[in-house]
Design a protein around this motif. Structure first.
Motif, PDB file in Angstrom:
ATOM      1  N   ARG A   9     -26.206   9.230  71.403  1.00  0.00           N
ATOM      2  CA  ARG A   9     -26.738  10.224  70.461  1.00  0.00           C
ATOM      3  C   ARG A   9     -28.218  10.456  70.644  1.00  0.00           C
ATOM      4  O   ARG A   9     -28.638   9.487  71.325  1.00  0.00           O
ATOM      5  CB  ARG A   9     -26.652   9.637  68.848  1.00  0.00           C
ATOM      6  CG  ARG A   9     -25.100   9.782  68.451  1.00  0.00           C
ATOM      7  CD  ARG A   9     -24.922   9.060  67.113  1.00  0.00           C
ATOM      8  NE  ARG A   9     -23.449   8.906  66.845  1.00  0.00           N
ATOM      9  CZ  ARG A   9     -23.115   8.114  65.944  1.00  0.00           C
ATOM     10  NH1 ARG A   9     -23.621   7.215  65.312  1.00  0.00           N
ATOM     11  NH2 ARG A   9     -21.635   8.013  65.778  1.00  0.00           N
ATOM     12  N   GLY A  10     -28.765  11.669  70.542  1.00  0.00           N
ATOM     13  CA  GLY A  10     -29.881  11.879  70.749  1.00  0.00           C
ATOM     14  C   GLY A  10     -30.295  12.793  72.134  1.00  0.00           C
ATOM     15  O   GLY A  10     -31.298  12.863  72.527  1.00  0.00           O
ATOM     16  N   TRP A  11     -29.214  13.086  72.709  1.00  0.00           N
ATOM     17  CA  TRP A  11     -29.014  14.088  73.901  1.00  0.00           C
ATOM     18  C   TRP A  11     -28.249  15.275  73.575  1.00  0.00           C
ATOM     19  O   TRP A  11     -26.959  15.129  72.910  1.00  0.00           O
ATOM     20  CB  TRP A  11     -28.588  13.077  75.043  1.00  0.00           C
ATOM     21  CG  TRP A  11     -29.265  11.704  75.317  1.00  0.00           C
ATOM     22  CD1 TRP A  11     -28.829  10.516  74.773  1.00  0.00           C
ATOM     23  CD2 TRP A  11     -30.620  11.463  75.751  1.00  0.00           C
ATOM     24  NE1 TRP A  11     -29.635   9.632  75.130  1.00  0.00           N
ATOM     25  CE2 TRP A  11     -30.740  10.257  75.620  1.00  0.00           C
ATOM     26  CE3 TRP A  11     -31.594  12.367  76.358  1.00  0.00           C
ATOM     27  CZ2 TRP A  11     -31.962   9.514  75.941  1.00  0.00           C
ATOM     28  CZ3 TRP A  11     -32.706  11.915  76.920  1.00  0.00           C
ATOM     29  CH2 TRP A  11     -32.802  10.538  76.657  1.00  0.00           C
ATOM     30  N   GLY A  12     -28.645  16.207  74.339  1.00  0.00           N
ATOM     31  CA  GLY A  12     -27.652  17.561  74.175  1.00  0.00           C
ATOM     32  C   GLY A  12     -26.604  17.696  75.220  1.00  0.00           C
ATOM     33  O   GLY A  12     -25.664  18.331  74.925  1.00  0.00           O
ATOM     34  N   THR A 145     -27.221  21.313  73.173  1.00  0.00           N
ATOM     35  CA  THR A 145     -28.526  21.127  72.602  1.00  0.00           C
ATOM     36  C   THR A 145     -28.538  19.866  71.689  1.00  0.00           C
ATOM     37  O   THR A 145     -27.350  19.377  71.433  1.00  0.00           O
ATOM     38  CB  THR A 145     -29.174  22.304  71.810  1.00  0.00           C
ATOM     39  OG1 THR A 145     -28.304  22.404  70.673  1.00  0.00           O
ATOM     40  CG2 THR A 145     -28.931  23.652  72.543  1.00  0.00           C
ATOM     41  N   LEU A 146     -29.563  19.484  71.142  1.00  0.00           N
ATOM     42  CA  LEU A 146     -29.603  18.378  70.366  1.00  0.00           C
ATOM     43  C   LEU A 146     -28.772  18.488  69.070  1.00  0.00           C
ATOM     44  O   LEU A 146     -28.045  17.674  68.457  1.00  0.00           O
ATOM     45  CB  LEU A 146     -31.173  17.987  69.903  1.00  0.00           C
ATOM     46  CG  LEU A 146     -31.991  17.272  70.864  1.00  0.00           C
ATOM     47  CD1 LEU A 146     -33.371  16.943  70.697  1.00  0.00           C
ATOM     48  CD2 LEU A 146     -31.374  15.722  71.282  1.00  0.00           C
ATOM     49  N   PRO A 149     -24.589  19.034  70.632  1.00  0.00           N
ATOM     50  CA  PRO A 149     -24.391  18.353  72.028  1.00  0.00           C
ATOM     51  C   PRO A 149     -22.901  18.608  72.572  1.00  0.00           C
ATOM     52  O   PRO A 149     -21.838  18.762  71.821  1.00  0.00           O
ATOM     53  CB  PRO A 149     -24.357  16.817  71.514  1.00  0.00           C
ATOM     54  CG  PRO A 149     -24.301  16.773  69.975  1.00  0.00           C
ATOM     55  CD  PRO A 149     -24.584  18.186  69.602  1.00  0.00           C
TER      56      PRO A 149
END
Length: 256
Positions: A9-12, A145-146, A149
């Motif tokens: 989590r936290g990545w696109g 994108t964030l 994803p």
């Protein structure tokens, strides 16, 4: 598995391996893209180009037979089992030569198993033949994108007689090719796993030669299926975007 570290989590754009990796990333993804270069997703691309709807199946046994009967589909066999009467197999070359059925059950312990493992997100099939088309479709939706994803799953192989994942270099580089194309079209940020796969792909100067000479490529050549390897390295030769729709991979253009 819902831990933040497991879901990247936290990545696109995210990347992992096999059915377990697909399950770990699917819940937080708008789409999961399966990459099985030698040969499931390459076979899917060839069949879908010919207008066939491909039903993934993880088993080469009576369960595949029952699926074929239930869906009034032809049933692909193992490469070495193809015959004149049953010419469909997990071989892109065989599928290119065979008559194109309306529906085809395509058993595969790797790419099909991953497709079946994902229940929380749409599934698409990418290979070296269609990475740019798949990347352009994803970005056209505003995904990668964030907030939206995308997860890329390298299939890998199993060691003979052992239920252990072999991280196959062709799938690692195929995943990297897709991630690289996504990044060129503005997707991101990339997870460390996706960043590393992209960097590996971008560092290769002759990708077809590397795929031919890797363990899986040499294995197929040794058993008489060098043509399958050659089809797998037809880089960006296809514009189909196979998406799992009503249980079958179908070209996005046909769905829409």
């Amino acid at each position: 598995m819902d831990a933040d570290w497991a879901g990247q989590r936290g990545w696109g754009v995210r990347m992992d391996w096999g059915p377990a990796g697909a399950r770990a990333l699917a819940a937080g993804s708008v789409v999961v893209v399966v990459v099985d270069v030698l040969s499931f997703t390459t076979s899917v691309s060839v069949a879908v180009e010919n207008g066939t709807r491909v039903l993934p199946c993880a088993w080469h046994d009576e369960r595949a037979d029952r699926t074929a009967v239930r869906h009034r589909a032809e049933r692909a066999v193992a490469r070495s089992k193809a015959t004149v009467r049953q010419p469909w197999s997990l071989s892109p070359a065989a599928l290119r030569r065979a008559p194109a059925p309306a529906r085809l059950v395509l058993p595969s312990p790797n790419g099909s198993a991953i497709s079946a493992a994902v229940t929380d997100a749409p599934v698409a099939a990418a290979c070296l033949r269609n990475v740019t088309a798949v990347a352009q479709w994803i970005r056209a939706q505003g995904w990668g994108t964030l907030d939206h994803p995308v997860s890329v799953i390298a299939a890998g192989e199993s060691w003979p007689g052992q239920p252990i994942l072999r991280p196959a270099i062709e799938d690692w580089l195929g995943a990297g090719a897709l991630i690289s194309a996504l990044a060129r079209h503005g997707a991101g940020p990339l997870s460390p796993e996706a960043t590393t796969a992209r960097a590996s792909h971008d560092a290769v100067t002759d990708l077809p030669a590397l795929i031919r000479d890797c363990a899986s490529g040499r294995e197929l050549t040794a058993i008489g299926f060098a043509e399958d390897v050659e089809i797998a390295v037809e880089i960006d030769s296809s514009t189909v975007v196979p998406v799992l729709h009503d249980g079958a991979f179908t070209d996005l253009a046909a769905i829409n």
